[in-house]
Write a protein that holds these residues in place. Structure first.
Motif, mmCIF file in Angstrom:
data_model
loop_
_atom_site.group_PDB
_atom_site.id
_atom_site.type_symbol
_atom_site.label_atom_id
_atom_site.label_comp_id
_atom_site.label_asym_id
_atom_site.label_seq_id
_atom_site.Cartn_x
_atom_site.Cartn_y
_atom_site.Cartn_z
ATOM 1 N N PRO A 1 -0.220 -26.863 -59.343
ATOM 2 C CA PRO A 1 -1.337 -27.514 -60.045
ATOM 3 C C PRO A 1 -1.208 -29.042 -60.062
ATOM 4 N N TYR A 2 -0.037 -29.548 -59.736
ATOM 5 C CA TYR A 2 0.190 -30.994 -59.731
ATOM 6 C C TYR A 2 -0.012 -31.611 -58.344
ATOM 7 N N SER A 3 -0.319 -30.771 -57.372
ATOM 8 C CA SER A 3 -0.545 -31.260 -56.007
ATOM 9 C C SER A 3 -2.025 -31.504 -55.776
ATOM 10 N N LYS A 4 -2.324 -32.310 -54.753
ATOM 11 C CA LYS A 4 -3.704 -32.696 -54.477
ATOM 12 C C LYS A 4 -3.978 -32.573 -52.986
ATOM 13 N N ILE A 5 -5.147 -32.066 -52.656
ATOM 14 C CA ILE A 5 -5.571 -31.971 -51.261
ATOM 15 C C ILE A 5 -6.790 -32.864 -51.066
ATOM 16 N N ILE A 6 -6.704 -33.782 -50.110
ATOM 17 C CA ILE A 6 -7.797 -34.702 -49.810
ATOM 18 C C ILE A 6 -8.385 -34.305 -48.456
ATOM 19 N N PRO A 7 -9.604 -33.774 -48.430
ATOM 20 C CA PRO A 7 -10.184 -33.317 -47.166
ATOM 21 C C PRO A 7 -10.521 -34.476 -46.232
ATOM 22 N N PRO A 8 -10.678 -34.135 -44.933
ATOM 23 C CA PRO A 8 -10.540 -32.803 -44.352
ATOM 24 C C PRO A 8 -9.087 -32.494 -43.972
ATOM 25 N N VAL A 9 -8.712 -31.215 -44.149
ATOM 26 C CA VAL A 9 -7.371 -30.762 -43.782
ATOM 27 C C VAL A 9 -7.482 -29.338 -43.234
ATOM 28 N N VAL A 10 -6.458 -28.936 -42.487
ATOM 29 C CA VAL A 10 -6.257 -27.533 -42.141
ATOM 30 C C VAL A 10 -4.892 -27.145 -42.670
ATOM 31 N N ILE A 11 -4.853 -26.114 -43.486
ATOM 32 C CA ILE A 11 -3.581 -25.608 -44.017
ATOM 33 C C ILE A 11 -3.538 -24.119 -43.725
ATOM 34 N N LYS A 12 -2.587 -23.706 -42.913
ATOM 35 C CA LYS A 12 -2.537 -22.346 -42.415
ATOM 36 C C LYS A 12 -1.839 -21.392 -43.389
ATOM 37 N N ARG A 13 -2.016 -20.130 -43.121
ATOM 38 C CA ARG A 13 -1.541 -19.058 -43.983
ATOM 39 C C ARG A 13 -0.038 -19.155 -44.282
ATOM 40 N N GLY A 14 0.308 -18.898 -45.532
ATOM 41 C CA GLY A 14 1.712 -18.851 -45.927
ATOM 42 C C GLY A 14 2.318 -20.191 -46.296
ATOM 43 N N ALA A 15 1.554 -21.273 -46.165
ATOM 44 C CA ALA A 15 2.084 -22.595 -46.536
ATOM 45 C C ALA A 15 2.260 -22.688 -48.049
ATOM 46 N N ARG A 16 3.243 -23.478 -48.458
ATOM 47 C CA ARG A 16 3.496 -23.702 -49.889
ATOM 48 C C ARG A 16 3.443 -25.209 -50.145
ATOM 49 N N ILE A 17 2.546 -25.614 -51.026
ATOM 50 C CA ILE A 17 2.409 -27.021 -51.390
ATOM 51 C C ILE A 17 2.922 -27.137 -52.823
#
Length: 331
Positions: A245-261
């Protein structure tokens, strides 16, 4: 007309990323370079073949099956053995038989419609040309001078370019011109499409040009690869991932299955994160991270990191990191 997609090189300028992975199958956002090409080829409804080598055959066979196209395999396993583009065209011509050929470099990303391109074909050699806008950059390519749509000068990699208009890796070679390849190679000429086009013009062959704008990328370096990502990655594609919940995603991005942020991480903009990566307390932007890589306490910008790496407590800018590397500073 037959379509021939040339993917038989070993892409040594992008090693170690392409040491075990063909350049045409590198991801650019959600799709690979070859996916973009195949989507454009699909407009044509023409008999299509991918030309590759024995080393990468297993990578391309499922792709050929997916798109319902043929595969032509040269029996080489190393860079020093490869036929070269003109040699591979010769092999295809011998195997597939006489015809006009639409030849496309498998590491090219271009904006124009192949249907529009082929529509301008008038029985003479046809090349796609693009204004790169910089004479220094033009020195790396085949430089073209036009009168209307007729090519009046072509020089491959000239030290003093006559223009900034360059030939890209898309051509139509008539059947008669394909039949000249044996003579060209037997004369000791360099095995390169640009030098072949220059040779054709010097012997009096008429060559026409199709001009296009918007974008063109020859994926021959890390910089061009990352610039292509910035241009073509328009929307985010995020699969099943774990995110703090403390991480941030700034589009555009591709994040594939199983990734941990995890932790306080920032991903994007213009980031590709491969399957099963772990990004913890790190910032990643303008970068491509291949599968199973771990990045902790680091800042990654305009970099490409291959699979199964570990990067800890580092600031990486404009870097190219080979697979299985472990790099860290301090604890």
């Amino acid at each position: 007309m037959k379509v021939l997609i040339m993917a038989g090189g070993y892409a040594t300028r992008l090693w170690p990323i392409t040491k075990d992975n063909p350049k045409a199958l590198l991801p650019v956002g959600e799709k690979t370079i070859l996916d973009y090409i195949m989507e454009k080829v699909g407009e044509l409804g023409l008999e299509t073949y991918i030309s590759t080598n024995r080393f990468f055959e297993s990578h391309f066979r499922p792709v050929a099956e997916k798109y319902g196209v043929g595969l032509i395999v040269e029996n080489t396993l190393h860079e020093e053995e490869k036929l070269g583009t003109i040699g591979a065209m010769k092999k295809a011509f011998e195997e597939l038989g006489p015809d006009d050929y639409l030849v496309i470099a498998g590491d090219n990303l271009f904006s124009f419609s192949l249907s529009d391109f082929v529509r301008t074909y008038n029985g003479r050699t046809l090349i796609a040309v693009y204004d790169i806008g910089d004479r220094e950059l033009a020195k790396r390519y085949g430089v073209v001078v036009l009168e209307g749509d007729r090519v009046i000068s072509f020089r491959e990699k000239p030290p003093e370019p006559a223009s900034t208009l360059i030939s890209t890796g898309v051509y139509v070679f008539p059947e008669r011109v394909m039949g000249l390849i044996d003579e060209y190679l037997a004369s000791g000429n360099r095995d390169s499409p640009g030098y072949f086009v220059q040779w054709l013009l010097e012997r009096g062959e008429e060559i026409t040009a199709y001009r296009f704008s918007d974008y063109w990328y020859d994926i021959g370096s890390a910089d061009s690869y990352l610039e292509a990502l910035r241009t073509l990655l328009k929307e985010s594609h995020i699969e099943e991932i774990q995110i703090s919940p403390y991480s941030k995603i700034i589009p555009p991005v591709v994040i594939k299955r199983g990734a941990r942020i995890l932790g306080r991480s920032i991903i994007g903009p213009f980031a590709y994160i491969g399957e099963n990566c772990t990004i913890e307390n790190s910032d990643v932007s303008d970068s491509i991270i291949f599968r199973d890589t771990v990045i902790k306490g680091s800042t990654i910008w305009r970099s490409i990191i291959d699979e199964k790496c570990e990067i800890r407590n580092l600031e990486l800018k404009k870097s190219l990191v080979g697979g299985h590397a472990k790099i860290q500073r301090g604890e």
